[in-house]
Scaffold this active site. Sequence first.
Site, PDB file in Angstrom:
ATOM      1  N   ASP A  71       0.879  -1.171   0.000  1.00  0.00           N
ATOM      2  CA  ASP A  71       0.000   0.000   0.000  1.00  0.00           C
ATOM      3  C   ASP A  71       0.912   1.214   0.000  1.00  0.00           C
ATOM      4  OD1 ASP A  71      -1.579   2.190   0.657  1.00  0.00           O
ATOM      5  OD2 ASP A  71      -2.778   1.112   2.138  1.00  0.00           O
ATOM      6  N   ASN A  98       3.135   4.787 -10.254  1.00  0.00           N
ATOM      7  CA  ASN A  98       1.915   4.830 -11.056  1.00  0.00           C
ATOM      8  C   ASN A  98       0.640   4.712 -10.234  1.00  0.00           C
ATOM      9  OD1 ASN A  98       0.288   4.297 -13.678  1.00  0.00           O
ATOM     10  ND2 ASN A  98      -0.085   2.460 -12.439  1.00  0.00           N
ATOM     11  N   LYS A 133      10.792   9.285  -2.563  1.00  0.00           N
ATOM     12  CA  LYS A 133      11.753   9.365  -1.459  1.00  0.00           C
ATOM     13  C   LYS A 133      12.639   8.126  -1.389  1.00  0.00           C
ATOM     14  CE  LYS A 133      11.865   9.407   3.633  1.00  0.00           C
ATOM     15  NZ  LYS A 133      11.040   9.578   4.870  1.00  0.00           N
ATOM     16  N   TYR A 166      -9.443  15.535  -6.974  1.00  0.00           N
ATOM     17  CA  TYR A 166      -8.547  14.765  -7.828  1.00  0.00           C
ATOM     18  C   TYR A 166      -7.532  15.682  -8.498  1.00  0.00           C
ATOM     19  CZ  TYR A 166      -7.062  11.387 -11.390  1.00  0.00           C
ATOM     20  OH  TYR A 166      -6.319  10.554 -12.192  1.00  0.00           O
ATOM     21  N   LYS A 170      -3.258  15.555  -8.470  1.00  0.00           N
ATOM     22  CA  LYS A 170      -2.398  15.394  -9.642  1.00  0.00           C
ATOM     23  C   LYS A 170      -1.547  16.632  -9.903  1.00  0.00           C
ATOM     24  CE  LYS A 170      -3.426  11.179 -10.514  1.00  0.00           C
ATOM     25  NZ  LYS A 170      -2.382  10.127 -10.345  1.00  0.00           N
TER      26      LYS A 170
END
Length: 264
Positions: A71, A98, A133, A166, A170
């Site tokens: 996750d 992704n 990271k 959303y 993004k």
Amino acid sequence: MGATQQPPTTINRVALVTGAAQGIGRATALRLAADGLDVAVADLPVKADALTKVAEEIRGLGCKALALIADVSKEDQVKAMVEATVSGLGRLDVMVANAGVAKAAAIGVMDAEMEDWEETWDVNIRGTILCYKYAARQMVKQNIRGRIIGASSICGLRGYAGMGGYCISKAAVRSLTQSMALELRQHGITVNAYAPGVIETNMTAMDVDKQHGPGFGVKSLLKVTEFRTGKPEDVANIVSFLASSDAHFVTGQTISVDDGVHFA
């Protein structure tokens, strides 16, 4: 007679693709394998069977594969995912962050359900940060010219009514990509993102939302019916380039893959 010289050992580059059980993630993993990379694929436990099939397809292309359950919104799981990739495949050269969700789609600001918005941000923003990271740390440790690639969207390039939650997530990926690219230039690591339009995946297959019913899904709210929808492979083609040595002079960019919906 002298000892017979052995040819130099070829070390395959290794990619890690999240959200790889289906859609753009699956297409990307298979394209990178076709390019000759060994690939670790990661997704949620509920996608385990589909993920295993993707790994089998990668092996069928002659490359090594590793299926990982993770996750991306959980820091310990992302750290473990990167470590498992390196342990199982030997290194990490390409990270494709992704994984994403669209629970905040088709909900206007006045009707915002903050739990849905925050769940979207956990995966799309926090998950991408964590992937960047830990991939960066590993690539710096390896002292390689790595490739880090994230999933933005045309919704990250401009706002769309009814899709604020959303779009925020993004746009954050686009901003993060720019900042990270500047931080990693000194290490020769490039950081870029792709910004798909409407791609034919499970996320866009149903043009419906839970509040308003049919005709109020992603396709309708983006009002891009006059443009073509794309295939996951269209996005994978861009990732293939960004992951290659040919893209060494491209960094900090968010590249549209949308049939001309958005012009930079």
